[in-house]
Design a protein around this motif. Structure first.
Motif, PDB file in Angstrom:
ATOM      1  N   PRO A   1       0.800  -1.268  -0.066  1.00  0.00           N
ATOM      2  CA  PRO A   1       0.005   0.019  -0.052  1.00  0.00           C
ATOM      3  C   PRO A   1       1.009   1.373   0.008  1.00  0.00           C
ATOM      4  O   PRO A   1       2.137   1.045   0.391  1.00  0.00           O
ATOM      5  CB  PRO A   1      -0.834  -0.105   1.414  1.00  0.00           C
TER       6      PRO A   1
ATOM      7  N   LYS B   1       0.232   6.861   2.025  1.00  0.00           N
ATOM      8  CA  LYS B   1      -0.942   7.597   2.060  1.00  0.00           C
ATOM      9  C   LYS B   1      -1.888   6.829   2.788  1.00  0.00           C
ATOM     10  O   LYS B   1      -2.717   7.433   3.547  1.00  0.00           O
ATOM     11  CB  LYS B   1      -1.203   8.144   0.557  1.00  0.00           C
ATOM     12  N   ASP B   2      -2.028   5.520   2.164  1.00  0.00           N
ATOM     13  CA  ASP B   2      -2.990   4.600   2.721  1.00  0.00           C
ATOM     14  C   ASP B   2      -2.863   4.220   4.017  1.00  0.00           C
ATOM     15  O   ASP B   2      -3.788   3.980   4.809  1.00  0.00           O
ATOM     16  CB  ASP B   2      -3.265   3.554   1.900  1.00  0.00           C
TER      17      ASP B   2
ATOM     18  N   ASN C   1      -3.707   7.044   6.433  1.00  0.00           N
ATOM     19  CA  ASN C   1      -5.088   7.451   6.648  1.00  0.00           C
ATOM     20  C   ASN C   1      -5.791   6.278   7.683  1.00  0.00           C
ATOM     21  O   ASN C   1      -6.431   6.411   8.756  1.00  0.00           O
ATOM     22  CB  ASN C   1      -5.736   7.135   5.191  1.00  0.00           C
ATOM     23  N   ARG C   2      -5.205   4.929   7.544  1.00  0.00           N
ATOM     24  CA  ARG C   2      -5.709   4.043   8.345  1.00  0.00           C
ATOM     25  C   ARG C   2      -5.180   4.132   9.852  1.00  0.00           C
ATOM     26  O   ARG C   2      -6.333   4.049  10.714  1.00  0.00           O
ATOM     27  CB  ARG C   2      -5.540   2.562   7.879  1.00  0.00           C
TER      28      ARG C   2
ATOM     29  N   GLN D   1      -9.070  10.888   6.731  1.00  0.00           N
ATOM     30  CA  GLN D   1      -8.238  11.588   5.636  1.00  0.00           C
ATOM     31  C   GLN D   1      -7.197  12.854   6.200  1.00  0.00           C
ATOM     32  O   GLN D   1      -7.858  13.525   6.875  1.00  0.00           O
ATOM     33  CB  GLN D   1      -9.154  11.935   4.580  1.00  0.00           C
TER      34      GLN D   1
END
Length: 129
Positions: free
Chosen positions: A13, A16-17, A20-21, A26
């Motif tokens: 991933p 960025k992902d 976010n998680r 966001q």
């Protein structure tokens, strides 16, 4: 025969992902040709750290890493400003825009459990690759 459980389906991933998680939502305010960008105000809110502490971490990161030109801190940690205060009495305040790579470097300097979680996840993903 060495078998390791792969933590992702086909490819790793994006940072960025992962961010976010782990930060529950966001954080990226816009996408640029260099990737997603957030700012020090959002980081302060999401890490539950005072803004001046985030700015201090940014300064320390810049002081310690700016000698290495391959990090391109001038392109990944960018000085910016915003206006704060009551209407008609706004004052110019400092904030810093941070790219995806800039945040990866900055995580080393933010004293927060969330920052450590993201750093650990990045290391885990890197080592599994």
């Amino acid at each position: 025969k060495f078998n390791l459980e792969v933590p992702f389906e086909t490819k790793p991933p994006r940072l960025k992902d992962l961010v976010n998680r782990h930060m529950m939502g966001q954080v990226w305010v816009r996408d640029t040709p260099f990737g997603p960008v957030t700012d020090s105000l959002i980081l302060s809110e999401k890490f539950n750290v005072r803004h001046d502490n985030i700015l201090r971490a940014i300064k320390k990161c810049q002081n310690e890493l700016s000698h290495n030109t391959s990090y391109r801190l001038d392109k990944n940690i960018i000085e910016s400003f915003y206006f704060a205060g009551a209407k008609g009495k706004e004052r110019k305040e400092r904030k810093v825009d941070v790219t995806e790579f800039g945040l990866a470097l900055l995580l080393l300097y933010i004293n927060s459990p969330k920052a450590r979680q993201i750093s650990a996840e990045i290391l885990y993903r890197f080592l599994v690759l």
